[in-house]
Design an enzyme around this catalytic site. Sequence first.
Site, PDB file in Angstrom:
ATOM      1  N   GLY A 120     128.083  29.824  23.783  1.00 57.57           N
ATOM      2  CA  GLY A 120     128.138  30.742  22.582  1.00 57.57           C
ATOM      3  C   GLY A 120     128.244  32.517  23.084  1.00 57.57           C
ATOM      4  O   GLY A 120     128.923  32.985  22.506  1.00 57.57           O
TER       5      GLY A 120
ATOM      6  N   GLU B  55     122.309  35.797  24.306  1.00 57.13           N
ATOM      7  CA  GLU B  55     122.443  34.604  23.491  1.00 57.13           C
ATOM      8  C   GLU B  55     123.340  35.189  22.201  1.00 57.13           C
ATOM      9  O   GLU B  55     123.349  36.536  22.014  1.00 57.13           O
ATOM     10  CB  GLU B  55     120.978  34.453  22.876  1.00 57.13           C
ATOM     11  CG  GLU B  55     120.946  33.510  21.652  1.00 57.13           C
ATOM     12  CD  GLU B  55     121.120  31.944  21.847  1.00 57.13           C
ATOM     13  OE1 GLU B  55     122.327  31.724  22.316  1.00 57.13           O
ATOM     14  OE2 GLU B  55     120.413  31.332  21.508  1.00 57.13           O
TER      15      GLU B  55
ATOM     16  N   ASP C 113     118.781  31.976  15.395  1.00 55.55           N
ATOM     17  CA  ASP C 113     118.505  31.421  14.054  1.00 55.55           C
ATOM     18  C   ASP C 113     117.007  31.200  13.718  1.00 55.55           C
ATOM     19  O   ASP C 113     116.203  32.282  13.494  1.00 55.55           O
ATOM     20  CB  ASP C 113     119.524  30.354  13.919  1.00 55.55           C
ATOM     21  CG  ASP C 113     119.709  29.620  12.528  1.00 55.55           C
ATOM     22  OD1 ASP C 113     118.815  30.387  11.854  1.00 55.55           O
ATOM     23  OD2 ASP C 113     120.218  28.694  12.430  1.00 55.55           O
TER      24      ASP C 113
ATOM     25  N   GLY D  46     115.210  30.648  16.208  1.00 52.31           N
ATOM     26  CA  GLY D  46     114.357  30.867  17.540  1.00 52.31           C
ATOM     27  C   GLY D  46     113.831  29.761  18.321  1.00 52.31           C
ATOM     28  O   GLY D  46     113.245  29.851  19.496  1.00 52.31           O
TER      29      GLY D  46
ATOM     30  N   THR E 122     115.232  27.355  20.017  1.00 56.72           N
ATOM     31  CA  THR E 122     115.987  27.195  21.240  1.00 56.72           C
ATOM     32  C   THR E 122     115.516  28.237  22.475  1.00 56.72           C
ATOM     33  O   THR E 122     115.080  27.930  23.464  1.00 56.72           O
ATOM     34  CB  THR E 122     117.480  27.476  21.245  1.00 56.72           C
ATOM     35  OG1 THR E 122     117.968  26.550  20.319  1.00 56.72           O
ATOM     36  CG2 THR E 122     118.293  27.074  22.432  1.00 56.72           C
ATOM     37  N   LEU E 123     115.495  29.462  21.642  1.00 60.41           N
ATOM     38  CA  LEU E 123     115.002  30.834  22.539  1.00 60.41           C
ATOM     39  C   LEU E 123     113.500  30.597  23.127  1.00 60.41           C
ATOM     40  O   LEU E 123     113.273  30.722  24.110  1.00 60.41           O
ATOM     41  CB  LEU E 123     115.116  31.766  21.808  1.00 60.41           C
ATOM     42  CG  LEU E 123     115.646  32.944  22.719  1.00 60.41           C
ATOM     43  CD1 LEU E 123     116.632  32.872  23.392  1.00 60.41           C
ATOM     44  CD2 LEU E 123     115.788  34.202  21.273  1.00 60.41           C
TER      45      LEU E 123
ATOM     46  N   LYS F  29     119.535  36.464  12.887  1.00 60.55           N
ATOM     47  CA  LYS F  29     119.054  36.166  11.624  1.00 60.55           C
ATOM     48  C   LYS F  29     117.675  36.279  11.505  1.00 60.55           C
ATOM     49  O   LYS F  29     116.892  35.326  11.337  1.00 60.55           O
ATOM     50  CB  LYS F  29     119.303  34.516  11.458  1.00 60.55           C
ATOM     51  CG  LYS F  29     120.984  34.248  11.280  1.00 60.55           C
ATOM     52  CD  LYS F  29     121.160  32.871  10.860  1.00 60.55           C
ATOM     53  CE  LYS F  29     122.548  32.583  11.089  1.00 60.55           C
ATOM     54  NZ  LYS F  29     122.960  30.871  11.040  1.00 60.55           N
TER      55      LYS F  29
ATOM     56  N   ARG G 213     135.713  29.966  18.275  1.00 60.62           N
ATOM     57  CA  ARG G 213     135.130  30.855  19.327  1.00 60.62           C
ATOM     58  C   ARG G 213     136.253  32.204  19.768  1.00 60.62           C
ATOM     59  O   ARG G 213     135.539  33.212  20.238  1.00 60.62           O
ATOM     60  CB  ARG G 213     134.974  30.076  20.691  1.00 60.62           C
ATOM     61  CG  ARG G 213     133.941  28.955  20.290  1.00 60.62           C
ATOM     62  CD  ARG G 213     133.352  28.554  22.023  1.00 60.62           C
ATOM     63  NE  ARG G 213     132.671  27.232  21.910  1.00 60.62           N
ATOM     64  CZ  ARG G 213     131.402  27.080  21.495  1.00 60.62           C
ATOM     65  NH1 ARG G 213     130.600  28.313  21.537  1.00 60.62           N
ATOM     66  NH2 ARG G 213     130.607  26.039  21.458  1.00 60.62           N
TER      67      ARG G 213
HETATM   68  P1  IMP Z   1     117.851  28.276  16.892  1.00 60.78           P
HETATM   69  O1  IMP Z   1     117.539  27.329  17.929  1.00 60.78           O
HETATM   70  O2  IMP Z   1     117.759  27.907  15.354  1.00 60.78           O
HETATM   71  O3  IMP Z   1     117.983  29.670  16.933  1.00 60.78           O
HETATM   72  O4  IMP Z   1     119.667  28.122  16.798  1.00 60.78           O
HETATM   73  C1  IMP Z   1     119.987  28.863  17.870  1.00 60.78           C
HETATM   74  C2  IMP Z   1     121.649  28.244  18.332  1.00 60.78           C
HETATM   75  O5  IMP Z   1     122.086  27.746  17.082  1.00 60.78           O
HETATM   76  C3  IMP Z   1     122.608  29.256  18.658  1.00 60.78           C
HETATM   77  O6  IMP Z   1     122.564  29.461  20.032  1.00 60.78           O
HETATM   78  C4  IMP Z   1     123.978  28.842  18.027  1.00 60.78           C
HETATM   79  O7  IMP Z   1     124.695  28.163  19.090  1.00 60.78           O
HETATM   80  C5  IMP Z   1     123.557  27.976  16.969  1.00 60.78           C
HETATM   81  N1  IMP Z   1     123.647  28.679  15.740  1.00 60.78           N
HETATM   82  C6  IMP Z   1     122.880  28.982  14.709  1.00 60.78           C
HETATM   83  N2  IMP Z   1     123.248  29.790  13.682  1.00 60.78           N
HETATM   84  C7  IMP Z   1     124.756  29.904  13.842  1.00 60.78           C
HETATM   85  C8  IMP Z   1     125.851  30.418  13.212  1.00 60.78           C
HETATM   86  O8  IMP Z   1     125.808  31.140  12.070  1.00 60.78           O
HETATM   87  N3  IMP Z   1     127.040  30.250  13.788  1.00 60.78           N
HETATM   88  C9  IMP Z   1     127.251  29.586  14.779  1.00 60.78           C
HETATM   89  N4  IMP Z   1     126.241  28.655  15.401  1.00 60.78           N
HETATM   90  C10 IMP Z   1     124.997  29.229  15.141  1.00 60.78           C
HETATM   91 MG    MG Z   2     124.158  28.781  21.297  1.00 60.03          MG
END
Ligand code: IMP
Ligand code: MG
Length: 184
Positions: free
Chosen positions: A54, A109, A113, A115, A117-118, A141, A175
């Site tokens: 991403g 990143e 969203d 968080g 993954t992070l 977000k 993308r």
């Molecule tokens: P998290 O672990 O919920 O924070 O998700 C993070 C990952 O989900 C990001 O690196 C994106 O790859 C994907 N993601 C989350 N929200 C979106 C979105 O609105 N559009 C596209 N990808 C998203």
């Molecule tokens: Mg991503």
Amino acid sequence: MPTSAEVLRRTGGQRLKTVLFTETAIAHRVAELGREITAAYPDGELLVLGLLKGSFIFLSDLVRKIERPLQIDFLVASSYGSGTTSSGDVRLLYDPETRLEGKHIVLTEDIVDTGNTLRKLLGILKDRQPASLSVCALLDKAEMHAPMSEVRFVGFVAPKAFLVGYGLDHSEDFRHLPFIADLK
Ligand code: IMP
Ligand code: MG
């Protein structure tokens, strides 16, 4: 603002709702982020780590706005879990080849969203003993997660919608869009 004919030409369909961040607005903010990062690291070794896939467009624009020596590497993470929401079980599929120890790391990143993954990735990276570890997220977000001290540089606070473009995808589509829009 791109015209609807332009959007249609790039997407081949009308699956986008509204353009939330234009190419111009993104370029302006990315240049500011570059200046913020340049000022934040007056010395030491800086490693910009791109989280694939991403962040590939964001990273390539951002590093050209950072006016100090730096290195670039990438990592690929995979999260296993139930369906579309990341459960937090994250593994590194591609590990940076560069040494992380003693360096200032800026992990780039596309969007934070929940968080999840992070948080997992930061844990893994901290074990490598960098001098410091910060996150530069193009979009945040913020209402979806508790504040995270590592998220030091943010391009834009994003709404809860599903966003695509400028590296962000929906099943690998969109993308390549130079702007960021929400999906219908
Ligand atoms: P998290 O672990 O919920 O924070 O998700 C993070 C990952 O989900 C990001 O690196 C994106 O790859 C994907 N993601 C989350 N929200 C979106 C979105 O609105 N559009 C596209 N990808 C998203
Ligand atoms: Mg991503």
